[in-house]
Scaffold this motif. Structure first.
Motif, PDB file in Angstrom:
ATOM      1  N   ALA A   1     -81.703  -3.991  11.375  1.00  0.00           N
ATOM      2  CA  ALA A   1     -81.525  -4.858  12.534  1.00  0.00           C
ATOM      3  C   ALA A   1     -81.613  -6.336  12.173  1.00  0.00           C
ATOM      4  O   ALA A   1     -80.905  -7.166  12.752  1.00  0.00           O
ATOM      5  N   TYR A   2     -82.453  -6.671  11.219  1.00  0.00           N
ATOM      6  CA  TYR A   2     -82.681  -8.073  10.896  1.00  0.00           C
ATOM      7  C   TYR A   2     -82.017  -8.517   9.600  1.00  0.00           C
ATOM      8  O   TYR A   2     -82.303  -9.597   9.092  1.00  0.00           O
ATOM      9  N   ASP A   3     -81.148  -7.642   9.054  1.00  0.00           N
ATOM     10  CA  ASP A   3     -80.352  -8.015   7.889  1.00  0.00           C
ATOM     11  C   ASP A   3     -81.238  -8.469   6.735  1.00  0.00           C
ATOM     12  O   ASP A   3     -80.992  -9.497   6.091  1.00  0.00           O
TER      13      ASP A   3
ATOM     14  N   ARG B   1     -73.991  -4.651   8.963  1.00  0.00           N
ATOM     15  CA  ARG B   1     -75.317  -4.163   9.316  1.00  0.00           C
ATOM     16  C   ARG B   1     -75.351  -3.643  10.746  1.00  0.00           C
ATOM     17  O   ARG B   1     -76.007  -2.655  11.051  1.00  0.00           O
ATOM     18  N   ALA B   2     -74.635  -4.309  11.653  1.00  0.00           N
ATOM     19  CA  ALA B   2     -74.627  -3.870  13.049  1.00  0.00           C
ATOM     20  C   ALA B   2     -74.023  -2.476  13.179  1.00  0.00           C
ATOM     21  O   ALA B   2     -74.529  -1.628  13.925  1.00  0.00           O
TER      22      ALA B   2
ATOM     23  N   MET C   1     -88.960   3.611  10.274  1.00  0.00           N
ATOM     24  CA  MET C   1     -89.107   2.407  11.095  1.00  0.00           C
ATOM     25  C   MET C   1     -88.844   1.159  10.260  1.00  0.00           C
ATOM     26  O   MET C   1     -88.182   0.219  10.721  1.00  0.00           O
ATOM     27  N   ASP C   2     -89.348   1.153   9.049  1.00  0.00           N
ATOM     28  CA  ASP C   2     -89.114   0.016   8.158  1.00  0.00           C
ATOM     29  C   ASP C   2     -87.624  -0.158   7.909  1.00  0.00           C
ATOM     30  O   ASP C   2     -87.090  -1.280   7.954  1.00  0.00           O
TER      31      ASP C   2
ATOM     32  N   ARG D   1     -79.095  -8.683  17.461  1.00  0.00           N
ATOM     33  CA  ARG D   1     -80.486  -9.084  17.215  1.00  0.00           C
ATOM     34  C   ARG D   1     -81.437  -8.489  18.249  1.00  0.00           C
ATOM     35  O   ARG D   1     -81.997  -9.208  19.086  1.00  0.00           O
ATOM     36  N   PRO D   2     -81.674  -7.183  18.238  1.00  0.00           N
ATOM     37  CA  PRO D   2     -82.644  -6.607  19.166  1.00  0.00           C
ATOM     38  C   PRO D   2     -84.049  -7.115  18.850  1.00  0.00           C
ATOM     39  O   PRO D   2     -84.372  -7.418  17.697  1.00  0.00           O
ATOM     40  N   SER D   3     -84.868  -7.204  19.862  1.00  0.00           N
ATOM     41  CA  SER D   3     -86.229  -7.703  19.664  1.00  0.00           C
ATOM     42  C   SER D   3     -87.083  -6.657  18.966  1.00  0.00           C
ATOM     43  O   SER D   3     -86.745  -5.464  18.919  1.00  0.00           O
ATOM     44  N   GLU D   4     -88.212  -7.106  18.442  1.00  0.00           N
ATOM     45  CA  GLU D   4     -89.140  -6.187  17.792  1.00  0.00           C
ATOM     46  C   GLU D   4     -89.648  -5.145  18.780  1.00  0.00           C
ATOM     47  O   GLU D   4     -89.814  -3.968  18.425  1.00  0.00           O
TER      48      GLU D   4
END
Length: 278
Positions: free
Chosen positions: A90-92, A4-5, A83-84, A63-66
């Motif tokens: 980012a959050y797997d 994912r990264a 965006m979704d 894990r970038p922040s929102e």
């Protein structure tokens, strides 16, 4: 296998290249070597450090922040669906986690979650219907859908591979105009680390230069309903309507219905096929 990264990094890199500097409010420059934004420009627009943004593109931040993602999304001018998709990368989080119907030899990826009774589809005698997983593999279809599809909508087929079949391209004048939507939907619903997704992408890349160009854009959005032409044996080409719906009781799957406007040739053909399928 793509992590994912890594998928997130590739997504950011590609979308950055699609934003023109003038559209981001940046001054035009003579002799600019890149068509899109530079990393440092995205970082400034998103209010993050250039080094941190570089780590994201290189797949080195997990894990970038929102707030960071929201800022980057604005800088890259992503719409709500993009965006979704960015947040899910980012959050797997899988939108469509279950890839196959359960069986004794292959339990579903969503073990423990109830699977709906797909025999309901067979009761819709006057509406074609089929269900796809996140990779757009067809996991259930009724008799009318199978007749309309001429083999392309049978269980085990893939909706995107079917769309890029020469039989569809030959009869649908809107084929090329609608192809970007089909490709973007595959990216939107699939898991980038799925081996099955890679099989589909590899096959389509070999078969279609258009798919290769569209896939490289990293567009991601759900599939919208649309009129499409279908060539049906003994009847020729008719215009049908396709509508796509989520399956609330079966997360990760989508129901597609096939129908026609009343009074049209397509409606008459579907009515005949429905009787023949009984």
């Amino acid at each position: 296998m793509i992590t994912r990264a890594v998928a997130l990094g590739r997504y950011l890199t590609t979308r950055r290249g699609l934003v023109r500097p003038e559209d981001a409010g940046l001054p035009a420059e003579d002799g600019r070597r890149v068509s899109g934004l530079r990393r440092i420009e995205v970082a400034a627009l998103a209010d993050v450090s250039a080094d941190y943004y570089l780590r994201l593109e290189q797949g080195r931040d997990q894990r970038p922040s929102e707030a960071v993602l929201a800022g980057i999304g604005r800088a890259l001018q992503l719409d709500e669906h993009a965006m979704d998709y960015l947040f899910r990368l980012a959050y797997d989080v899988d939108l469509f986690p279950a890839e196959h119907l359960p069986s004794e030899s292959h339990p579903p990826a969503s073990a423990g979650r109830p699977v709906p009774d797909t025999t309901l589809l067979d009761h819709w005698s006057d509406t074609g219907a089929y269900i796809t997983d996140g990779n757009r593999d067809i996991v259930a279809s009724n008799a009318l859908a199978r007749q309309v599809g001429g083999g392309l909508l049978d269980v085990g087929q893939n909706d995107v591979l079917g769309y890029f079949d020469d039989r569809i391209r030959a009869v649908a004048p809107e084929w090329e105009a609608y192809a970007p939507n089909v490709v973007a939907a595959l990216r939107y619903t699939s898991d980038p680390s799925s081996p099955r997704l890679q099989e589909i992408v590899d096959e389509l890349t070999r078969r279609s230069p258009l798919f290769t160009r569209l896939w490289a854009r990293h567009d991601a959005r759900p599939l919208a309903g649309a009129p499409l032409r279908a060539s049906i044996d003994d009847f020729g080409t008719v215009e049908l309507q396709y509508q796509h719906l989520v399956v609330p009781d079966w997360p990760g799957h989508q129901l597609t219905t096939i129908f026609a406007e009343p009074g049209t040739p397509g409606s008459a053909v579907l009515a005949y096929l429905a009787v023949r399928a009984e």
